[in-house]
Each structure stands twice: as structure tokens, then as C-alpha cells.
Design an enzyme around this catalytic site. Structure first.
Site, short mmCIF file in Angstrom:
data_model
loop_
_atom_site.label_atom_id
_atom_site.label_comp_id
_atom_site.label_asym_id
_atom_site.label_seq_id
_atom_site.Cartn_x
_atom_site.Cartn_y
_atom_site.Cartn_z
N CYS A 170 -4.64 2.10 9.17
CA CYS A 170 -3.23 2.25 9.55
C CYS A 170 -2.59 3.49 8.93
O CYS A 170 -1.70 4.11 9.53
CB CYS A 170 -2.41 1.05 9.10
SG CYS A 170 -3.31 -0.44 8.73
N ASP A 173 -1.74 -5.47 5.48
CA ASP A 173 -1.89 -6.91 5.67
C ASP A 173 -3.30 -7.33 6.06
O ASP A 173 -3.77 -8.40 5.66
CB ASP A 173 -0.89 -7.39 6.73
CG ASP A 173 0.53 -7.38 6.20
OD1 ASP A 173 0.75 -6.86 5.10
OD2 ASP A 173 1.42 -7.89 6.89
N CYS A 190 1.37 0.75 8.38
CA CYS A 190 1.11 -0.69 8.37
C CYS A 190 2.41 -1.50 8.32
O CYS A 190 3.49 -0.97 8.06
CB CYS A 190 0.20 -1.07 7.22
SG CYS A 190 -0.52 -2.72 7.45
N ASP A 191 2.27 -2.80 8.54
CA ASP A 191 3.36 -3.70 8.89
C ASP A 191 4.65 -3.50 8.09
O ASP A 191 5.71 -3.24 8.65
CB ASP A 191 2.92 -5.15 8.72
CG ASP A 191 1.81 -5.54 9.68
OD1 ASP A 191 1.35 -4.66 10.43
OD2 ASP A 191 1.40 -6.70 9.67
N LYS A 192 4.59 -3.67 6.77
CA LYS A 192 5.82 -3.67 5.97
C LYS A 192 6.34 -2.27 5.71
O LYS A 192 7.49 -2.08 5.32
CB LYS A 192 5.59 -4.39 4.63
CG LYS A 192 5.03 -5.78 4.78
CD LYS A 192 5.84 -6.63 5.73
CE LYS A 192 5.11 -7.90 6.10
NZ LYS A 192 3.87 -7.70 6.85
N CYS A 200 -3.15 -1.83 13.74
CA CYS A 200 -3.72 -2.83 14.65
C CYS A 200 -3.14 -2.68 16.06
O CYS A 200 -1.93 -2.54 16.23
CB CYS A 200 -3.45 -4.23 14.12
SG CYS A 200 -4.23 -4.54 12.52
N GLU A 260 1.46 -14.41 4.98
CA GLU A 260 1.10 -14.67 6.36
C GLU A 260 -0.12 -15.59 6.39
O GLU A 260 -0.93 -15.59 5.47
CB GLU A 260 0.77 -13.37 7.10
CG GLU A 260 1.97 -12.48 7.29
CD GLU A 260 1.64 -11.21 8.05
OE1 GLU A 260 0.44 -10.92 8.25
OE2 GLU A 260 2.58 -10.50 8.44
N SER A 307 1.15 -13.70 10.89
CA SER A 307 0.83 -12.37 11.39
C SER A 307 1.28 -12.25 12.83
O SER A 307 1.37 -13.24 13.57
CB SER A 307 -0.69 -12.16 11.31
OG SER A 307 -1.08 -11.06 12.10
#
Length: 576
Positions: free
Chosen positions: A56, A88, A129-131, A201, A453, A479
């Protein structure tokens, strides 16, 4: 752009670069090879969440170089710095996931501190990435200097036995393997093939959900968040962002001019319309909080309720982010929502134009089925819905994208676990029954701490072929790759005496995603009696960053934030 356009007497960098008293400061800039001209120009922080933790983030440093070239071409002086990321996919399924949500606050805080300490005038933030996406956007609206967000781009899909796959397939393969439905050899082949490039992702998991939000909320350039990480066009977007942030400085267009209540509603609409991650309902309130706007879980859920689900994206659908980009990208999704009366078209964006102006030349593409017209949706209600009831007085959230109408109602006996590990062990050994409602608690923001998650558990259930035969509720999170009747963000959380902490094995739980109900068949009097007998659970985290996080973090309803936010602000950084 001529540097003389900028009046540095009104910019934060005057505190470190203007006047005789700042001669020592300027000496440091000369030590780094800067010229007098560069020191006299506006300073632009180029913040990257680059690291070598996962694909990521791996391309972000390269993309930052293109941003810096764009800034320099428009008479600005770029100053690159990095912040952390907890990825994550790597943190999933073990204690490392407790660090994930807390990292969002550290990202926002560290960007703020770097900008404040060095008095930068503007910000271009790159995240993968996510956060890191909401963390970077939170920093932008908190600082309120001219800012542009850049997404590092999604990963390309892998191929396994002639079919496209994502990391979701690998997580679900663990469940198949546990019941003998996949061989060791196939599992190894799949894990080696699923992630073939740099990028986040690929499906509409949390990273791509928040990337979609970045365009819809107006902080990212149109099309920039859809282009996959390996595509050369990413460098062009990054260069343009560097140029455009200088235009924002000249015009004094700031993030809080962009991130308004209407813009937040637009962002919630694209989460629902794209079947996005339930984490959107956590991050949007947190971004709003930085602006001093009250936009909690219930406000988000209200938007979800009336937004059509129109993008056929994984995990509930067929396609990935690359596919959506190639048929028209996020602007195509937004265009049909705008044309059919859903989006607010008058919201300002980082282009200096409104949403409607940005989308004026976007034409509908009839030669694709990734995105449906908003008047011919996959379903009339959004891909994510809110729930409330005596088990969740502060609300909860469930992703229903890809679920059939008969799967939207579920009633069954509770099977309670006080941590994810115990639930995963139960699932791995197939020690649960069809019809059970698995309850995972003490995994909330305070109780975890960190609100983990539960993808390892939910994916294992799907891999065992049981994804539609049981339900799962938690005060933790899921997730974006989670599917099935999996309810997260249940509040109040167990750690503060919420009803989810009072449930016992065998209690009957009712879930209804049609009416928005999450309840347990217990009277108020019975719940009150159980609360009297309840005692707080001890935590293993009695020092360090996670202890510190647990002391200040609020409820999921408000975005799990850790400070008073924009409403309590006397003066923002941009005006120092």
C-alpha cells in the site's frame, strides 16, 4: 506562477524565514542547499506515509517526488517528510491490530506537529493504507492550510486458476483450508499470486472507500484516487497536485472551505453507493470533528439509508478499483448520483471549482456494468446501513452490499467471546452451530484498546461456507473485506458497561437490516440488574501508546476521536 503573487507576511513560514531575527533559521536552509529565492517562497509540506510494511505504501516516496516537482514549477518550495502507517493486512488477526486505529490519530498528530514546528504554509498529503487516508485528511482540516490529498493508488488484481483474486480470497482461503476444502499447495499458490503489484487492497475495502471519499469530499483532484498505483498517470496527478496547491495558497482556499456539512453528506453518499467499508462510518465523523461539525454515526447512517447502491464492487460484487477507473472512475459514480439528485453539486473542491463544475463534462458510459445509473441501482438502499436498539443505544453499522433480501433479518442465540482470539479459535475448530450469533466484545476503542478489525474470523466463516448461516456482532470493527451479517461499532462498548458486555450465552439476539434494529430479548429491568453486577474488565495494556490512547479515546458513535476538535478551537494553525 510568479513568486511575487505571494505575500509571505500573511503565511506561517514568515516565522522561520523573514527578517533579521530569522538569520539562524535561514542558515539551516542554506545548509540543505536552498537558495535565497527558495527561502523567500511559500513552504509546502509534502507528507508521505511511505514505509516498507506493505505494498500500500511502497510507491508513495516515488510519487512524492512528482509532487515536489509540481510545487517547484509553480514557485513553491516543497519540504518532504514522512509519518507512520500501520497496515491492516499485516496487523490483521493478532494483537498488532490494536495499533491500527490508534495509528490514525498518530498520523494526524504527527503531521500537525511537523507542520506547526516548521511553519509550513500548505500541505500535500500522500497516503496508501486504511487509517492513513483519514489520518491525513484529519490533519488537513485540523491545520486548515491549503491542502490537497493524494491516494497512492490501488493494487492490481492477481490471477489464480484463471480467475481474478484479491487478498480477500486469501483470508477466506484460510477458512477453506481449515475444513479441508483447500490443499496446502493451492493455498501456497494463491498467497503467491493474489497481490502482484504495489498499491492498496484492490476491492472496495477501507482504503479504496476512503479514496472515493477524498474525491467526493473535494480534497483530491478528480480521477486521481482511482488510478492504480503502477499506472504512469499517477505521476501526472501528483505533479498537478503540486501545482494546484500553489493556486490554493494564492486564492486562500482552505480545507474548511471545502469540507462542509454538505461535503460530508456527499462523502457518505459515495460510501453507500459504492458498497464501501463500514469504517467510513467511523472516519467521516472523525474528519467532521476536526472541523467542528457534528456529523456522528447516526448522521452518516441517515445518508446511507437514502442512497442507492450502484457500484458492483468487491467484496459484495464483481469488480475491483482498477475496473471502475477504466470505465470512468470515481467521477462517473459521482456524476450519476449528481444527475439523479443525490449529491450536492455546489460544494467547493481543490480544483477551485464546485463538484458540479468538475463533473460538467463527464458523460455516462453505457458500455460498462461496473456502475449502474442511480435510477437503476443494484438496490434502493445503500450498501451500508445503521442499526440501533437496546443492544446498541449508540448505534451500530453493517455492510449489506451483496446480501439477498432474505439475509437481511437474522435471529439467534448469543455465543459470547471476550476477545477475537477466542472467537477465531472457536471458528477454526468449527465449535459453533448454524443460527448462532457470535458476540465479540471488549474490542472497542477503549476496551481493546484500539477497536480491532475481525477479518480473520469473518473470512474464516465464509471460507467454511458458513457466512450466511451465522451472524456476528462486535464493539470492534470489520475490515472493508468483510461480508455477511457482521455488525460492528456496537455502542456503548463493553468496556464502559454497554449492553453488549451484559449479554450471556443463549440470550436471543434480533438483527434486522431492513428496519435498522439490533436488540436482545431482555427487559430493561433485566439489563439494569446485570449492569449492577458488572465490573470493568482489566486490560493488559497498562502503559505505552495504547494505554495513552485508551485514556482519551471517545465512542465509535463520534468517530473514536481523542481531542475536543474544531468546536473547541480558539485559533487554528493557518492563522498563527
Amino acid at each position: 506562477m510568479d513568486a511575487r503573487v505571494f505575500d509571505k507576511s500573511k503565511l506561517p513560514s514568515r516565522h522561520v524565514s523573514v527578517g533579521p531575527a530569522r538569520a539562524p533559521h535561514r542558515s539551516y536552509y542554506y545548509a540543505m542547499g536552498m537558495t535565497a529565492k527558495q527561502i523567500a517562497q511559500p513552504f509546502v509540506g509534502v507528507a508521505s506515509c511511505w514505509n516498507e510494511a506493505a505494498p500500500c505504501n511502497i510507491s508513495l516516496m516515488r510519487q512524492a517526488q512528482a509532487v515536489k516537482k509540481g510545487v517547484a514549477s509553480a514557485s513553491g518550495t516543497p519540504r518532504e517528510f514522512c509519518t507512520i502507517t500501520v497496515t491492516d493486512g499485516i496487523a490483521m488477526g493478532h494483537q498488532g491490530m490494536k495499533s491500527s486505529l490508534a495509528s490514525r490519530e498518530v498520523i494526524a498528530d504527527s503531521v500537525e506537529l511537523t507542520m506547526r514546528g516548521h511553519c509550513y504554509d500548505a500541505l500535500v498529503g500522500l497516503a496508501g493504507c486504511d487509517k492513513s487516508l483519514p489520518g491525513m485528511m484529519m490533519a488537513m482540516v485540523r491545520l486548515n492550510v491549503p491542502s490537497i490529498f493524494i491516494y497512492g493508488g490501488s493494487i492490481l488484481p492477481g490471477t489464480f486458476k484463471g480467475k481474478p483474486v484479491t487478498v480477500q480470497d486469501v483470508f477466506e482461503a484460510v477458512g477453506k483450508h481449515s475444513v479441508g476444502a483447500m490443499s496446502d499447495e493451492d493455498l501456497k499458490e494463491l498467497e503467491e499470486a493474489a497481490c502482484p503489484s504495489a498499491g492498496s487492497c484492490g476491492a472496495q475495502f477501507t482504503a479504496n472507500t476512503m479514496a472515493t471519499v477524498a474525491e467526493a469530499i473535494g480534497l483530491a483532484l478528480p480521477y486521481s484516487c482511482g488510478a492504480p498505483a503502477p499506472y504512469d498517470v499517477r505521476d501526472a496527478f501528483c505533479y498537478t497536485a503540486g501545482e494546484m496547491v500553489m493556486e490554493l495558497i494564492a486564492r486562500n482556499i482552505r480545507p474548511r472551505d471545502i469540507v462542509t456539512r454538505k461535503a460530508l453528506e456527499n462523502a457518505a453518499m459515495v460510501v453507500a453507493a459504492s458498497g464501501g467499508s463500514t469504517n467510513g462510518a467511523l472516519h467521516l465523523p472523525a474528519i467532521a470533528h476536526e472541523c467542528g461539525i457534528d456529523f456522528d454515526l447516526f448522521a452518516v447512517a441517515e445518508i446511507f439509508k437514502k442512497t442507492p447502491y450502484i457500484a458492483d464492487l468487491k467484496p459484495g460484487g464483481k469488480y475491483v478499483a482498477k475496473d471502475m477507473f477504466e470505465v470512468g472512475g470515481i467521477p462517473l459514480l459521482m456524476k450519476t448520483l449528481l444527475d439523479h439528485g443525490f449529491l450536492h453539486g455546489d460544494c467547493m473542491t481543490v480544483t477551485g471549482r464546485t463538484i458540479a463544475e468538475n463533473l460538467a463534462s463527464v458523460k455516462w458510459n453505457d458500455e460498462q456494468d461496473v456502475i449502474r445509473p442511480a435510477n437503476k441501482p443494484l438496490s434502493d438502499n445503500g450498501g451500508v446501513v445503521g442499526l440501533v436498539g437496546n443492544l446498541a443505544p449508540e448505534g451500530a453499522i453493517v455492510k449489506i452490499a451483496g446480501m439477498t433480501p432474505e439475509q437481511l433479518v437474522f435471529t439467534g442465540p448469543a455465543r459470547c467471546f471476550d476477545c477475537e482470539e477466542d472467537a477465531f479459535a472457536c471458528v477454526s475448530k468449527r465449535e459453533y452451530e448454524v443460527g448462532d450469533v457470535l458476540v465479540i466484545r471488549y474490542e472497542g476503542p477503549k476496551g481493546g484498546p484500539g477497536m480491532r478489525e475481525m477479518l480473520s474470523t469473518t473470512a474464516a466463516l465464509y471460507g467454511q461456507g458458513m457466512g450466511d448461516k451465522v451472524a456476528l456482532i462486535t464493539d470492534g470493527r470489520f475490515s472493508g473485506a468483510t461480508r455477511g451479517f457482521c455488525v460492528g461499532h456496537v455502542g456503548p462498548e463493553a468496556a464502559v458497561g454497554g449492553p453488549i458486555g451484559l449479554i450471556r450465552d443463549g440470550d436471543i439476539i434480533e438483527l434486522d437490516a431492513i428496519t435498522g434494529k439490533l436488540a436482545v430479548r431482555l427487559s430493561d429491568a433485566e439489563l439494569e440488574e446485570r449492569l449492577k453486577a458488572w465490573t470493568p474488565r482489566k486490560t493488559d495494556y497498562t502503559s505505552g501508546a495504547l494505554w495513552k490512547y485508551a485514556q482519551t479515546v471517545g465512542s465509535a458513535k463520534g468517530g473514536a476521536v481523542t481531542h475536543p476538535g474544531g468546536a473547541a478551537e480558539i485559533q487554528c494553525y493557518a492563522d498563527i
